[in-house]
Design a protein around this motif. Structure first.
Motif, mmCIF file in Angstrom:
data_model
loop_
_atom_site.group_PDB
_atom_site.id
_atom_site.type_symbol
_atom_site.label_atom_id
_atom_site.label_comp_id
_atom_site.label_asym_id
_atom_site.label_seq_id
_atom_site.Cartn_x
_atom_site.Cartn_y
_atom_site.Cartn_z
ATOM 1 N N THR A 1 0.733 -1.258 -0.111
ATOM 2 C CA THR A 1 0.096 -0.065 0.154
ATOM 3 C C THR A 1 1.061 1.351 0.052
ATOM 4 O O THR A 1 1.748 1.361 1.116
ATOM 5 C CB THR A 1 -0.882 0.096 1.344
ATOM 6 N N LEU A 2 0.820 2.098 -1.054
ATOM 7 C CA LEU A 2 1.467 3.385 -1.091
ATOM 8 C C LEU A 2 0.828 4.336 -0.864
ATOM 9 O O LEU A 2 -0.709 4.378 -1.356
ATOM 10 C CB LEU A 2 1.828 3.440 -2.678
ATOM 11 N N MET A 3 0.864 5.431 0.238
ATOM 12 C CA MET A 3 -0.007 6.304 0.758
ATOM 13 C C MET A 3 0.709 7.579 0.434
ATOM 14 O O MET A 3 1.804 7.653 0.613
ATOM 15 C CB MET A 3 -0.403 6.352 2.137
ATOM 16 N N THR A 4 -0.047 8.740 -0.135
ATOM 17 C CA THR A 4 0.338 10.136 -0.308
ATOM 18 C C THR A 4 -0.794 11.109 -0.115
ATOM 19 O O THR A 4 -1.912 10.778 -0.175
ATOM 20 C CB THR A 4 1.201 10.247 -1.669
ATOM 21 N N ASP A 5 -0.266 12.182 0.066
ATOM 22 C CA ASP A 5 -1.245 13.203 0.315
ATOM 23 C C ASP A 5 -1.304 14.183 -0.894
ATOM 24 O O ASP A 5 -2.148 15.130 -0.902
ATOM 25 C CB ASP A 5 -0.861 14.151 1.422
ATOM 26 N N ASN A 6 -0.730 13.784 -2.093
ATOM 27 C CA ASN A 6 -0.794 14.817 -3.357
ATOM 28 C C ASN A 6 -1.347 13.802 -4.212
ATOM 29 O O ASN A 6 -0.806 12.915 -4.643
ATOM 30 C CB ASN A 6 0.795 15.068 -3.880
ATOM 31 N N PRO A 7 -2.737 14.321 -4.726
ATOM 32 C CA PRO A 7 -3.324 13.598 -5.798
ATOM 33 C C PRO A 7 -2.595 13.343 -7.106
ATOM 34 O O PRO A 7 -2.436 12.135 -8.016
ATOM 35 C CB PRO A 7 -4.500 14.352 -6.131
ATOM 36 N N TYR A 8 -1.542 14.029 -7.585
ATOM 37 C CA TYR A 8 -1.002 14.216 -8.651
ATOM 38 C C TYR A 8 0.210 13.348 -8.723
ATOM 39 O O TYR A 8 0.435 12.327 -9.454
ATOM 40 C CB TYR A 8 -0.103 15.456 -8.993
ATOM 41 N N LEU A 9 0.847 13.007 -7.311
ATOM 42 C CA LEU A 9 1.963 12.103 -7.208
ATOM 43 C C LEU A 9 1.307 10.729 -7.130
ATOM 44 O O LEU A 9 1.812 9.646 -7.311
ATOM 45 C CB LEU A 9 2.578 12.266 -5.815
#
Length: 137
Positions: free
Chosen positions: A49-57
């Motif tokens: 699971t890869l989590m980020t707070d940037n929708p583009y990333l």
């Protein structure tokens, strides 16, 4: 008194260090700057699971998730079979307007100013004068 090492769960610290290693590897693999981007990597039951707070990333990670999964399997001898990307809403920074802890009266500020004028220590004198000016602003 207990030793600090006995208070912290060693398995928890070990898993956090492992997740940090995986996240650092993903940063290097994707050529990302840690100062600009937030990526968290979690593995559980052969799922990445890869989590980020940037929708583009998040979109970039979604296109590269299979390659990231293969690279993690190859370099860390893992057996990850599936991967998914989650977008986490960014945390809003709560800003409070800094307020004075207390207010002093006019008479008190005059007394403090007279005391400050008699003090030889420059730092203490400046601090007291600063307190007296709070009433004027």
């Amino acid at each position: 008194m207990k030793n600090f090492k006995h208070l912290v769960n060693s398995d928890l610290t070990k898993s956090i260090k492992n997740y940090d290693k995986l996240s650092t590897f993903v940063y290097e693999l994707m050529h990302l700057d840690k100062q600009k981007h937030n990526v968290w990597v979690v593995t559980k039951r052969q799922q990445l699971t890869l989590m980020t707070d940037n929708p583009y990333l998040g979109t970039q990670l979604r296109y590269q998730q299979a390659a990231i999964c293969e690279a993690l399997n190859r370099n860390f001898l893992m057996e990850l079979k599936t991967a998914k990307v989650k977008i986490i809403p960014p945390t809003a920074k709560h800003t409070n307007k800094k307020q004075d802890l207390y207010k002093i009266g006019v008479k008190t500020s005059e007394i403090l100013a007279s005391i400050a004028n008699e003090i030889e220590d420059d730092e203490l004198k400046d601090s007291l004068l600063k307190l007296t000016k709070q009433n004027n602003t």
